[in-house]
Design an enzyme around this catalytic site. Structure first.
Site, PDB file in Angstrom:
ATOM      1  N   ARG A  46      -0.171   2.837  16.556  1.00 49.23           N
ATOM      2  CA  ARG A  46      -1.436   3.041  15.861  1.00 49.23           C
ATOM      3  C   ARG A  46      -1.348   4.286  14.980  1.00 49.23           C
ATOM      4  NH1 ARG A  46      -4.860   6.197  17.978  1.00 49.23           N
ATOM      5  NH2 ARG A  46      -4.608   5.472  20.126  1.00 49.23           N
ATOM      6  N   TYR A  98     -17.744  -5.767  -6.272  1.00 48.29           N
ATOM      7  CA  TYR A  98     -17.427  -6.783  -5.273  1.00 48.29           C
ATOM      8  C   TYR A  98     -18.537  -6.878  -4.229  1.00 48.29           C
ATOM      9  CZ  TYR A  98     -15.117  -8.688  -1.110  1.00 48.29           C
ATOM     10  OH  TYR A  98     -14.813  -9.401   0.016  1.00 48.29           O
ATOM     11  N   LYS A 195      -4.682  -8.613  -2.584  1.00 47.00           N
ATOM     12  CA  LYS A 195      -4.711  -9.302  -3.868  1.00 47.00           C
ATOM     13  C   LYS A 195      -3.369  -9.170  -4.602  1.00 47.00           C
ATOM     14  CE  LYS A 195      -9.104  -9.944  -2.805  1.00 47.00           C
ATOM     15  NZ  LYS A 195      -9.412  -9.014  -1.709  1.00 47.00           N
TER      16      LYS A 195
END
Length: 379
Positions: A46, A98, A195
């Protein structure tokens, strides 16, 4: 080092024990220590992971930044940035953005006491009148999603610095191939790496990049403390995708230009939103701060008929009706019911987003096939 070379080599070294050219997937949660507190830089995945480290170095280099931190999604990255602020602080946000970012701001973060003011930012100087002593962050997208509005990063950066305000830029639509906000004065760059950076519609990820050491320390702490980190396999896939970013973006731009011009010449199309047109608002700004105009194109049919727009979107054979963008395949999206459904209709329309608007993410297929698909769908 030029961009194409950075995309392939920055942050990536052959694995020292085997000579493997590709960064290995370090699929481990924990690491052996020689003694309590004595380790080789890795304790728990982590906190740090070697695959993630290589990716972060690569992403920082692409944006000409010193520090990069990756997260499980673009929204997780955005959420991390907002954790730097306190109740009563104010954020100025472009009014065309967005829908997921709007939802995070208004339906999640706002409940913790941050205030969000949504304003048009195409005229950079006009935002100064909205700044108050409580304004701590300016959040912009450029080109915006889905209207392709262009915002002058350099001009807003000067205003932000004048008032000691942090400027963050969502650079998802442009990608670092086309635009580098840190070079223009921004403090933070955010990408939905899902993306264009990943580019193959097979991984979800976000990233924050900065040159400021104070912000880097905060981001590193929060990345570990909050834990919204991506898995090693996802980091490997992202490194794999980035190696062809420059090649893909070149074709996205070429195809985007062809599609935009074809749509504009079609008798059934009312308006095309693409920042490469000389008469597009702030086109000169786009020419100055971008290297090309990208593969995102939106359009509205004549008649403004929602049912006809839906018919067209359901008729594609090469374009796929789906959420997201930036993959090698061409996608068609209906923002009003998909990516921007979280924004109230009245606010969407005030910003210029009609229910009949169709957004295209133009992929890297043969442009003639894409035009033929548009031709048969639109009629």
């Amino acid at each position: 080092m030029k961009f194409a070379t950075k995309a392939i080599h920055a942050g990536v070294e052959p694995e020292p024990h085997t000579g493997a050219v590709m960064t290995p997937i370090f699929q481990t949660s924990t690491y052996a220590q020689e003694a309590p507190g004595k380790h080789k830089g890795y304790e728990y995945s982590r906190t740090h992971n070697p695959t993630r480290t290589a990716l972060q170095k690569n992403l920082a280099a692409l944006e000409n930044g010193k520090f990069a931190f990756v997260f499980g999604s673009g929204l997780a990255a955005t959420d991390t940035l907002l954790r730097l602020f306190r109740p009563g602080d104010e954020v100025l946000v472009t009014d065309d953005l967005y829908g997921g970012t709007y939802r995070l701001f208004v339906r999640v973060i706002q409940h913790f006491g941050l205030k969000f003011k949504f304003i048009p930012m195409q005229d950079a100087q006009s935002i100064e009148s909205h700044i108050t002593p409580q304004t701590k962050l300016i959040w912009i997208e450029t080109p915006t999603n889905p209207l392709m509005n262009i915002i002058d990063i350099e001009a807003i950066a000067k205003i932000a610095k004048k008032h000691n305000i942090t400027l963050a830029v969502d650079n998802t639509f442009a990608s670092p191939y086309l635009q580098n906000p840190l070079d223009l004065g921004a403090d933070v760059v955010m990408h939905s790496a899902t993306k264009y950076l990943g580019g193959h519609s097979d991984v979800v990820m976000g990233v924050l990049i900065t040159n400021r050491e104070d912000l880097a320390q905060e981001f590193g702490f929060l990345q570990n403390a909050v834990g919204a980190v991506p898995a090693p396999m996802d980091c490997f896939l992202m490194l794999r995708g980035i190696k062809t970013l420059h090649l893909r973006m070149q074709r996205h731009c070429e195809n985007g230009a062809k599609i935009a011009h074809w749509l504009r010449s079609h008798p059934r199309v009312e308006k095309v939103f693409w920042c490469g047109f000389p008469d597009h608002p702030n086109h000169e700004v786009a020419k100055r701060q971008m290297r090309d105009f990208g593969g995102m194109v939106s359009f509205i049919l004549k008649g403004d008929d929602l049912e006809e727009a839906k018919r067209v979107m359901s008729s594609f054979k090469v374009f796929t009706l789906a959420e997201s963008l930036g993959g090698v395949e061409s996608l068609c999206t209906h923002p009003a019911t998909m990516t921007h459904a979280s924004i109230p209709k009245e606010q969407r329309e005030k910003a210029g987003l009609k229910d009949t608007l169709i957004r295209l993410s133009v992929g890297v297929e043969d442009a003639e096939d894409l035009i033929d698909d548009l031709k048969q769908a639109i009629g």
